[in-house]
Design an enzyme around this catalytic site. Structure first.
Site, PDB file in Angstrom:
ATOM      1  N   HIS A   1       0.820  -1.216   0.000  1.00 43.22           N
ATOM      2  CA  HIS A   1       0.000   0.000   0.000  1.00 43.22           C
ATOM      3  C   HIS A   1       0.854   1.266   0.000  1.00 43.22           C
ATOM      4  CE1 HIS A   1      -3.153  -2.789   0.560  1.00 43.22           C
ATOM      5  NE2 HIS A   1      -2.854  -3.070   1.804  1.00 43.22           N
TER       6      HIS A   1
ATOM      7  N   CYS B   1      -6.903  -7.205   3.368  1.00 43.38           N
ATOM      8  CA  CYS B   1      -8.138  -7.096   4.137  1.00 43.38           C
ATOM      9  C   CYS B   1      -9.323  -7.707   3.399  1.00 43.38           C
ATOM     10  CB  CYS B   1      -8.439  -5.639   4.470  1.00 43.38           C
ATOM     11  SG  CYS B   1      -8.529  -4.552   3.029  1.00 43.38           S
TER      12      CYS B   1
ATOM     13  N   THR C   1       9.284   1.046   2.458  1.00 35.48           N
ATOM     14  CA  THR C   1       7.866   0.682   2.587  1.00 35.48           C
ATOM     15  C   THR C   1       7.773  -0.841   2.620  1.00 35.48           C
ATOM     16  OG1 THR C   1       7.723   1.022   0.186  1.00 35.48           O
ATOM     17  CG2 THR C   1       6.886   2.778   1.594  1.00 35.48           C
TER      18      THR C   1
END
Length: 448
Positions: free
Chosen positions: A10, A42, A110
Site C-alpha cells: 500500500h 483485508c 515501505t
C-alpha cells in the site's frame, strides 16, 4: 536524482505513483520480493466467503502500471542488506540467483509487516497457515475446500472475518484468543457481548481466554490445537495473531520503537534525512494519546506513502496523525471504532469517563428503524473526546469518521453536543445520535 523504494504494497504503491508524477526526471527503482504489488489483504476473507469471486480482484495496481509511469520495477528481487552510510543496497535476483549492488540518493522504506509466528510445539505441521498476502489467500481458499474443522487463532478483525467466511462455507469453526473477549483492541464489552452471541448462535466455538500451547498431527498434517485449557480438532489452522514491522534491513542505522517500527517525523523522515519510511513498517502519531504507536492499517499506509513524495526534497505537507479508525461487518452487524476504548484508556492510567447511547437511529414514524449503540470515551478533566464506537444493524459506520475528526481536532463533549448535523427522517432524528452523548454529559452536570 536516484530514488529507491523497497517494498511495494500500500505505502510503496502510493509513494511510487506520486514520486513518478512529482519527479518525472528522477531515476526511480522499486525492489519487491513478491511478483505482485498492491494486494488488499483485508479482502482475503471476502474472497474466502465468495463475496469477491477471484483473489486477483483484490489488486488495485500492477507492476505494469507502475512501469508505464517510467519506474524501474524489479519484481522477485530481495534486498539483502542496506548500508545507510554508503547509500548502498545489496540485492538478490530470486529468478536468476544473481546478486548485485545498487545506490540511491533518497531511500524509501515501505517494507510493511509480517504476521507474528509464535514459537509453538509442532507449528511446522502442514495446514497451519498465515493470512497476509496473495499467496496466502490462494492457499487458504484451496485448502478450505477440503477442510471440515477449521480453527482460527486470533480474534482481531482478520480472524473474525475469516471465522464468518468459513461458517458461510459450512465448516465447523473454532475461534481461539488469549483475551476474554473478541476484538479486544477495538471495542468495549457493550459491543462485543452482542457479537459473541451472534457467533455462538451460528455454531462457532468461542475458545476465549485461552492460550495456544502447541499442535498435534498425523502424517505431517495438523489434527489438533492444544491450549492451556482444552484441545480442539482441526484439519486447517489459520494464524491471525497480529503483525510486526519488517525493518531488520536498517537495524542500528535509524531510530526505531522497541518492536522495531521505524520512527518517522511528521514529514515521513527517519532519523537519517535521506531515508523516508511509510506504512506498516512505521510507528505513527496516535492522536488520542499524543505518542507514537504501531498501528498497521492500509489507510495509514496510503496517506504516509503519498506524503513521502510530497516531502522528499523539503518539508511541505505534515502528517496529521491517526485515530486508528476502522470498521467491520459481522453478519448483519455494522461496527466501527476510532481512538481508544475505555478498557485501553484505563489500562494506560488515564482518567476517563464514557457515555453509552442506545437509540433508534431514525424516527419511529418511519416504516422501519433500527436500534443503534454509540459509545463515546472522554477525559474526565476537560472532557476531550478520545474514542468512540458505533454498532447497529443499520449502516451508521460513517458516523465514526466524523468522530475521528473530532478526536483529531481535540474537540470536547461540550462541543459535540451542539455540532451542526442535518436532519432528514430517512436518515436520522432532529437530534443526531452524535449530539446525544454530549447532551447527556451536559445534562448530568446540571443534575449535580
Amino acid at each position: 536524482m536516484k530514488i529507491v523504494i523497497v517494498g511495494c504494497t500500500h505505502a510503496g504503491t502510493e509513494a511510487t505513483k506520486n514520486l513518478a508524477r512529482l519527479y518525472p526526471d528522477a531515476e526511480i527503482s522499486v525492489y519487491e520480493r513478491n511478483d505482485n504489488v498492491s494486494f488488499l489483504s483485508c479482502g482475503i476473507a471476502l474472497n474466502v466467503g465468495g463475496i469477491v469471486k477471484q483473489a486477483e480482484d483484490l489488486f488495485y495496481s500492477s507492476p505494469e502500471e507502475l512501469s508505464d509511469l517510467g519506474v524501474n520495477m524489479f519484481m522477485l528481487h530481495e534486498v539483502l542488506e542496506i548500508n545507510a552510510e554508503k547509500k548502498e543496497l545489496h540485492i538478490h535476483n530470486m529468478v536468476t540467483n544473481e546478486r548485485f549492488t545498487d545506490t540511491y540518493d533518497k531511500l524509501v522504506m515501505t517494507t510493511g509487516s509480517w504476521p507474528i509466528i509464535p514459537d509453538l510445539r509442532n507449528i511446522e505441521l502442514n495446514n497451519i497457515l498465515l493470512c497476509k498476502n496473495y499467496s496466502h489467500a490462494l492457499t487458504i481458499i484451496e485448502k478450505a475446500k477440503y477442510a471440515k474443522n477449521i480453527t482460527v487463532i486470533g480474534a482481531g478483525y482478520i480472524g473474525i472475518e475469516l471465522v464468518e467466511a468459513f461458517e458461510h462455507l459450512g465448516k465447523s469453526v473454532t475461534l481461539i484468543d488469549n483475551m476474554d473477549r473478541i476484538l479486544f483492541r477495538y471495542l468495549d464489552s457493550e459491543v462485543t457481548d452482542t457479537v459473541e452471541v451472534s457467533l455462538s448462535e451460528r455454531g462457532i466455538c468461542l475458545a476465549l481466554g485461552q492460550t495456544v500451547t502447541g499442535f498435534e498431527g498425523e502424517d505431517g498434517a495438523v489434527t489438533t490445537v492444544v491450549t492451556n485449557n482444552n484441545q480442539y480438532t482441526a484439519d486447517l489452522v489459520v494464524l491471525c495473531i497480529g503483525f510486526r514491522p519488517n525493518t531488520y534491513l536498517l537495524n542500528g542505522q535509524v531510530d526505531m520503537l522497541p518492536n522495531g517500527a521505524f520512527l518517522v517525523d511528521e514529514y515521513m523522515r527517519t532519523s537519517n534525512p535521506d531515508i523516508f519510511a511509510a506504512g506498516d513498517s512505521c510507528a505513527v502519531l496516535y492522536n488520542p494519546t499524543g505518542v507514537k504507536a504501531y498501528i498497521p492499517l492500509a489507510t495509514n499506509a496510503v496517506r504516509m506513502g503519498s506524503l513521502v513524495a510530497r516531502n522528499l526534497l523539503k518539508p511541505t505537507v505534515k502528517y496529521l496523525g491517526t485515530q486508528g479508525t476502522s470498521a467491520i461487518k459481522i453478519y448483519d452487524h455494522h461496527i466501527a471504532s476510532t481512538g481508544l476504548t475505555e478498557t485501553a484508556a484505563l489500562a494506560l492510567g488515564m482518567e476517563v469517563k464514557s457515555v453509552v447511547i442506545e437509540e433508534n437511529y431514525r424516527p419511529e414514524f418511519m416504516p422501519s428503524y433500527e436500534k443503534a449503540t454509540l459509545k463515546v470515551v472522554y477525559e474526565e478533566n476537560g472532557k476531550r473526546i478520545i474514542g468512540a464506537q458505533v454498532f447497529s444493524k443499520a449502516d451508521l459506520t460513517q458516523s465514526i469518521n466524523t468522530l475521528s475528526v473530532c478526536i483529531q481536532n481535540r474537540m470536547t463533549m461540550d462541543e459535540l453536543a451542539y455540532v451542526d448535523f442535518f436532519f432528514q427522517p430517512h436518515y436520522n432524528k432532529p437530534w443526531n445520535i452524535l449530539n446525544l452523548p454530549g447532551l447527556e454529559v451536559e445534562q448530568a452536570l446540571r443534575r449535580m
